[in-house]
Every structure is written in C-alpha cells, then in structure tokens.
Design a protein around this motif. Structure first.
Motif, PDB file in Angstrom:
ATOM      1  N   SER A   5      -0.173  -9.039  -1.728  1.00  9.63           N
ATOM      2  CA  SER A   5      -1.356  -8.124  -2.300  1.00  9.63           C
ATOM      3  C   SER A   5      -1.014  -7.913  -3.746  1.00  9.63           C
ATOM      4  O   SER A   5       0.120  -7.760  -4.400  1.00  9.63           O
ATOM      5  CB  SER A   5      -1.209  -6.907  -1.616  1.00  9.63           C
ATOM      6  OG  SER A   5      -2.396  -6.090  -1.909  1.00  9.63           O
TER       7      SER A   5
ATOM      8  N   SER B 109       0.786  -1.207   0.180  1.00  8.33           N
ATOM      9  CA  SER B 109       0.022   0.005   0.127  1.00  8.33           C
ATOM     10  C   SER B 109       1.057   1.319   0.109  1.00  8.33           C
ATOM     11  O   SER B 109       0.635   2.124  -0.651  1.00  8.33           O
ATOM     12  CB  SER B 109      -0.864  -0.050   1.256  1.00  8.33           C
ATOM     13  OG  SER B 109      -1.988  -1.072   1.150  1.00  8.33           O
TER      14      SER B 109
ATOM     15  N   LYS C 123       7.081  -8.616  -4.127  1.00  2.00           N
ATOM     16  CA  LYS C 123       6.424 -10.019  -4.406  1.00  2.00           C
ATOM     17  C   LYS C 123       7.391 -10.974  -4.362  1.00  2.00           C
ATOM     18  O   LYS C 123       7.174 -12.016  -3.768  1.00  2.00           O
ATOM     19  CB  LYS C 123       5.765  -9.634  -5.832  1.00  2.00           C
ATOM     20  CG  LYS C 123       4.746  -8.753  -5.834  1.00  2.00           C
ATOM     21  CD  LYS C 123       3.417  -9.257  -5.003  1.00  2.00           C
ATOM     22  CE  LYS C 123       3.366  -8.812  -3.771  1.00  2.00           C
ATOM     23  NZ  LYS C 123       2.433  -7.629  -3.376  1.00  2.00           N
TER      24      LYS C 123
ATOM     25  N   SER D  67      -4.939   1.441   2.736  1.00  6.13           N
ATOM     26  CA  SER D  67      -4.859  -0.017   3.172  1.00  6.13           C
ATOM     27  C   SER D  67      -5.686  -0.965   2.754  1.00  6.13           C
ATOM     28  O   SER D  67      -7.117  -0.656   2.371  1.00  6.13           O
ATOM     29  CB  SER D  67      -5.096   0.156   4.804  1.00  6.13           C
ATOM     30  OG  SER D  67      -4.967  -0.895   5.372  1.00  6.13           O
ATOM     31  N   GLN D  68      -5.474  -2.193   2.420  1.00  7.05           N
ATOM     32  CA  GLN D  68      -6.241  -3.245   1.670  1.00  7.05           C
ATOM     33  C   GLN D  68      -7.093  -3.405   3.053  1.00  7.05           C
ATOM     34  O   GLN D  68      -8.409  -3.296   2.887  1.00  7.05           O
ATOM     35  CB  GLN D  68      -5.488  -4.465   1.272  1.00  7.05           C
ATOM     36  CG  GLN D  68      -6.244  -5.303   0.621  1.00  7.05           C
ATOM     37  CD  GLN D  68      -7.245  -6.348   1.851  1.00  7.05           C
ATOM     38  OE1 GLN D  68      -8.202  -6.508   1.636  1.00  7.05           O
ATOM     39  NE2 GLN D  68      -6.529  -6.965   2.669  1.00  7.05           N
ATOM     40  N   SER D  69      -6.725  -3.849   4.178  1.00  6.12           N
ATOM     41  CA  SER D  69      -7.347  -4.453   5.151  1.00  6.12           C
ATOM     42  C   SER D  69      -8.126  -3.471   6.113  1.00  6.12           C
ATOM     43  O   SER D  69      -9.118  -3.438   6.704  1.00  6.12           O
ATOM     44  CB  SER D  69      -6.486  -5.191   6.392  1.00  6.12           C
ATOM     45  OG  SER D  69      -5.618  -4.311   6.767  1.00  6.12           O
TER      46      SER D  69
ATOM     47  N   GLU E 178       8.540 -11.787  -0.891  1.00  3.62           N
ATOM     48  CA  GLU E 178       7.629 -12.567   0.051  1.00  3.62           C
ATOM     49  C   GLU E 178       7.215 -13.837  -0.361  1.00  3.62           C
ATOM     50  O   GLU E 178       7.166 -14.866   0.780  1.00  3.62           O
ATOM     51  CB  GLU E 178       6.289 -11.616  -0.382  1.00  3.62           C
ATOM     52  CG  GLU E 178       6.004 -10.748   0.824  1.00  3.62           C
ATOM     53  CD  GLU E 178       4.686 -10.147   0.509  1.00  3.62           C
ATOM     54  OE1 GLU E 178       4.258  -9.755  -0.511  1.00  3.62           O
ATOM     55  OE2 GLU E 178       3.786  -9.926   1.414  1.00  3.62           O
TER      56      GLU E 178
ATOM     57  N   THR F 229      -4.534  -2.173   9.716  1.00  2.30           N
ATOM     58  CA  THR F 229      -3.110  -2.475   9.991  1.00  2.30           C
ATOM     59  C   THR F 229      -2.694  -1.614  11.007  1.00  2.30           C
ATOM     60  O   THR F 229      -2.875  -0.113  11.210  1.00  2.30           O
ATOM     61  CB  THR F 229      -2.190  -2.030   8.513  1.00  2.30           C
ATOM     62  OG1 THR F 229      -2.633  -2.869   7.856  1.00  2.30           O
ATOM     63  CG2 THR F 229      -0.749  -2.054   8.658  1.00  2.30           C
TER      64      THR F 229
HETATM   65  O1  M6R Z   1      -3.788  -4.351   4.731  1.00  2.00           O
HETATM   66  P1  M6R Z   1      -2.830  -3.183   4.329  1.00  2.00           P
HETATM   67  O2  M6R Z   1      -2.807  -2.626   3.030  1.00  2.00           O
HETATM   68  O3  M6R Z   1      -2.696  -1.957   5.384  1.00  2.00           O
HETATM   69  O4  M6R Z   1      -1.168  -4.155   4.365  1.00  2.00           O
HETATM   70  C1  M6R Z   1      -0.039  -3.440   4.331  1.00  2.00           C
HETATM   71  C2  M6R Z   1       0.839  -4.427   4.120  1.00  2.00           C
HETATM   72  O5  M6R Z   1       1.038  -5.183   5.400  1.00  2.00           O
HETATM   73  C3  M6R Z   1       0.752  -5.243   2.937  1.00  2.00           C
HETATM   74  O6  M6R Z   1       0.547  -4.574   1.902  1.00  2.00           O
HETATM   75  C4  M6R Z   1       1.919  -6.453   2.899  1.00  2.00           C
HETATM   76  O7  M6R Z   1       3.065  -5.633   2.375  1.00  2.00           O
HETATM   77  C5  M6R Z   1       1.681  -7.353   1.744  1.00  2.00           C
HETATM   78  N1  M6R Z   1       2.005  -8.791   2.017  1.00  2.00           N
HETATM   79  C6  M6R Z   1       2.435  -7.153   0.463  1.00  2.00           C
HETATM   80  O8  M6R Z   1       2.231  -8.310  -0.565  1.00  2.00           O
END
Ligand code: M6R
Length: 363
Positions: free
Chosen positions: A155, A57, A240, A101-103, A243, A106
């Motif tokens: 992600s 993100s 990527k 943020s995806q989730s 990870e 965080t």
């Molecule tokens: O949920 P978020 O976008 O806040 O998460 C942030 C990072 O933990 C997340 O993008 C992490 O770097 C991924 N595993 C990357 O693939």
C-alpha cells in the motif's frame, strides 16, 4: 495501463500527488460536516478516539494519534484490529470508533468494528478508499479517500491519502472544540494544498534513492529509526521493505535503541533514519552517533535546515523543504521508493509478493 512505469507499485507511488489533490478536492474550509451530517454532533460529543486497523492502515492510525492529541487535545488509542476483537477491553460510550482501511473489506477490521458496536459504542466512522465497501456500509460516518484503485499489494497512495484525511479530521475536531483559529484554518488549508507539489519534488529524488537500494539489496537486515510522529513512518518503511524485498527489517523509535536493538548494530547493518528538522532532531542526532560508534551504516533522510553532512558511513538525502506537522505524509515517500528499488534490484515480484493477498478477507 502502466504508462511509463514498470510496475503498479511504482505507478501508484508516482500517482500520489494526484491522489492527494483528488482526496482533498472540494474541501474549501475545515468543517465537521465534511464527514457527514452526523459528525458535527459526534465530534462535539467525543471524549476519546479509538482507531482500529491492520498493517499500513494501522500505521496511519498511529500517526493520527500524534495529531489528535497535540492539535485537537483528544486522547487517542490505536489498536491492531485482530488484537482488539479478541481481548476484554473497557468500553466508553463517548469514544469515536474510527476504522481505517484501503479496501473496506479486511475481515479483522470489520470484526473489530462489530465488536466495538456490540460493547455499546455507537459513534462509528471510517476512512476508506472504497465507497461501496462493507466498512462504509457498517459505519455511521465516513470519509472516502480518492486514491483510485490500488493494485500493488504494498500500500502506498492509500496510506498517504489516509493521512491527508486523518489530518483533515483532526483539524475539524480541533475546530469543533474551539481550538482552531481562523488564521490557523487558513494556514492548514494552504499547507494541505501544497502537498502535491511538495510530493513531486520528493519524487524527483528517485535516482538517488535507487543508488541506496543497490546497497540494501546486498543485505539481510535493516533497521528503520524515527521519533515522534515519524516513528510510525519508520515502521511503515520497514514493512514496505519486508513485504516486497523480503529483507528482515525492523522499525524502532530511536530512543529505544539502547534498550535492545543496538546490540544488532555492526558494520553489516544499514540503519535508515527519518530525520526531519523538528524539536526531536538533536535527540535523534545523539541516536545516530550511537549507531556510528558501533560502525552501523546510516542512511539518513533529512530535510531543510537539518544540517546533517554526509561523512564516512553516513549517507544523506535531503528533502527540499521542511514540512512541519504534515511531515509524515512526505517523509514516507522516499521509504516507499527505497523498498521498491531494493525489490527490483533483488528481482522479486513487486506487485504480487509471495504469501500475501491484496485484501485480507479471511482471518
Ligand atoms: O485494506 P486495508 O487497508 O484494511 O488493509 C490492511 C492491510 O492488510 C494492508 O495495509 C497491508 O498491511 C498492506 N499490504 C501493506 O502494504
């Protein structure tokens, strides 16, 4: 639930065209009110943007900086949330604080947001994939990406939908500031709507990329190079690979090569180059020559009009079009596929890589 796919990550990579059309669904024109009733006033008032995020993100935020400064003429700082929350910084009330943020859960990003608020910055906004998350509850404005549930720890579709939202936001700020003509607005909308189709054509390159992955699976290190708004894409490609395939990979702005990392380059070093046909291409070609002169093996993702021919030590996959200002959203896709297939070739647990959690809710 996996359908024709082997892993969630692969499924999610292939869901990107749909995720982008869902994210942009209902957007008939570019307007600041798309982001909520408070955003027209905020976008008018803002003098800077401060982006706070982690991991992938954060890289989306880095791309947005290039867009915001060039298209909306707004100064932008992007900061890793865990750094920002603990350092003494100089607050500015006319700054829009934007978390990505995806989730939406965080811990570091939430804490960074609260820290910014405690310093008196009241214009807060988030780009987030979960409408019910803490991040959405704690910000005044938001744009919900519609990537759908992302299960793979790495992600993918969350990132490209974040970029689409960020581009839309940049365009809305530009419009609010009188920097977007009607004609440009139409052209931007058209380009955004074309993204799913452009993505599908890139996904068709999977088999070619898979062949490259079998080479990467034999290596211990890899370098990723990009310039301008593709520098963050190089960083994302390296992340990527780290990870899920546990290869040591580093992303660098290509112009930095001779300031250090060139010392690492030898015949054992694969160098992935993100090489779109843009104003930096000639400079990038110079950097590629520097790599070849040290016997580094180049793996180049070019696009239409680049005129980069394969030769000894130089492998080229050409993406079907040139994507102009939306290019980062497309050029990241082959890097996702490269990491995925390298991990498969190595036999690692793609969807649940060791030591990592999908959502990092502790510090
Ligand atoms: O949920 P978020 O976008 O806040 O998460 C942030 C990072 O933990 C997340 O993008 C992490 O770097 C991924 N595993 C990357 O693939």
């Amino acid at each position: 639930a996996l359908g024709p796919y082997t892993h969630y990550m692969q499924k999610e990579i292939f869901e990107q065209p749909q995720a982008i059309s869902d994210t942009l669904e209902g957007v008939v024109g570019i307007s600041s009110s798309i982001f909520g009733h408070e955003t027209p006033a905020m976008f008018k008032r803002l003098k800077r943007v401060l982006i706070l995020a982690c991991g992938t993100s954060y890289y989306a935020g880095m791309v947005a900086k290039y867009w915001l400064e060039s298209l909306a003429k707004v100064p932008c700082d992007v900061e890793i949330a865990s750094e920002y929350r603990y350092r003494e910084s100089v607050p500015d009330k006319d700054t829009l604080v934007l978390t990505i943020s995806q989730s939406g859960e965080t811990a570091d990003t939430l804490a960074a947001l609260e820290h910014a608020k405690s310093l008196g910055m009241d214009m807060t906004m988030t780009i987030c994939n979960v409408a019910t998350s803490a991040m959405v509850k704690r910000t005044r404005a938001h744009y919900i990406t519609r990537a759908g549930v992302e299960i793979g720890v790495a992600s993918t579709k969350a990132f490209t939908t974040q970029l689409a939202a960020l581009f839309l936001m940049t365009s809305a700020i530009a419009k609010e500031k009188g920097l977007l003509s009607e004609e440009e607005e139409k052209a931007r909308l058209k380009d955004m709507r074309h993204l799913p189709e452009a993505m599908r054509a890139i996904l068709e390159k999977e088999n070619e990329i898979k062949e490259w992955a079998s080479v990467f699976a034999q290596k211990n290190n890899a370098l990723f190079l990009g310039r301008g708004m593709h520098y963050p894409i190089a960083l994302e490609g390296a992340l990527k690979l780290k990870e899920i395939s546990y290869l040591h990979a580093e992303g660098y702005p290509a112009g930095e090569l001779k300031h250090g990392p060139l010392a690492l380059v030898d015949a054992e070093m694969p160098v992935v180059t993100v090489a779109p046909n843009d104003e930096l291409l000639e400079k990038l070609k110079g950097n590629m020559e520097e790599v070849r002169a040290r016997k580094g093996e180049l793996f180049v993702f070019s696009d239409q009009g680049c005129n980069i021919q394969p030769s000894e030590g130089m492998h080229v996959i050409q993406l079907p079009e040139n994507y102009a200002v939306l290019s980062p959203i497309l050029h990241v896709i082959p890097l996702q596929l490269l990491a995925y297939h390298t991990a498969i070739a190595k036999g690692t647990d793609v969807d649940k890589p060791r030591n990592l959690a999908k959502s990092v809710t502790t510090e």
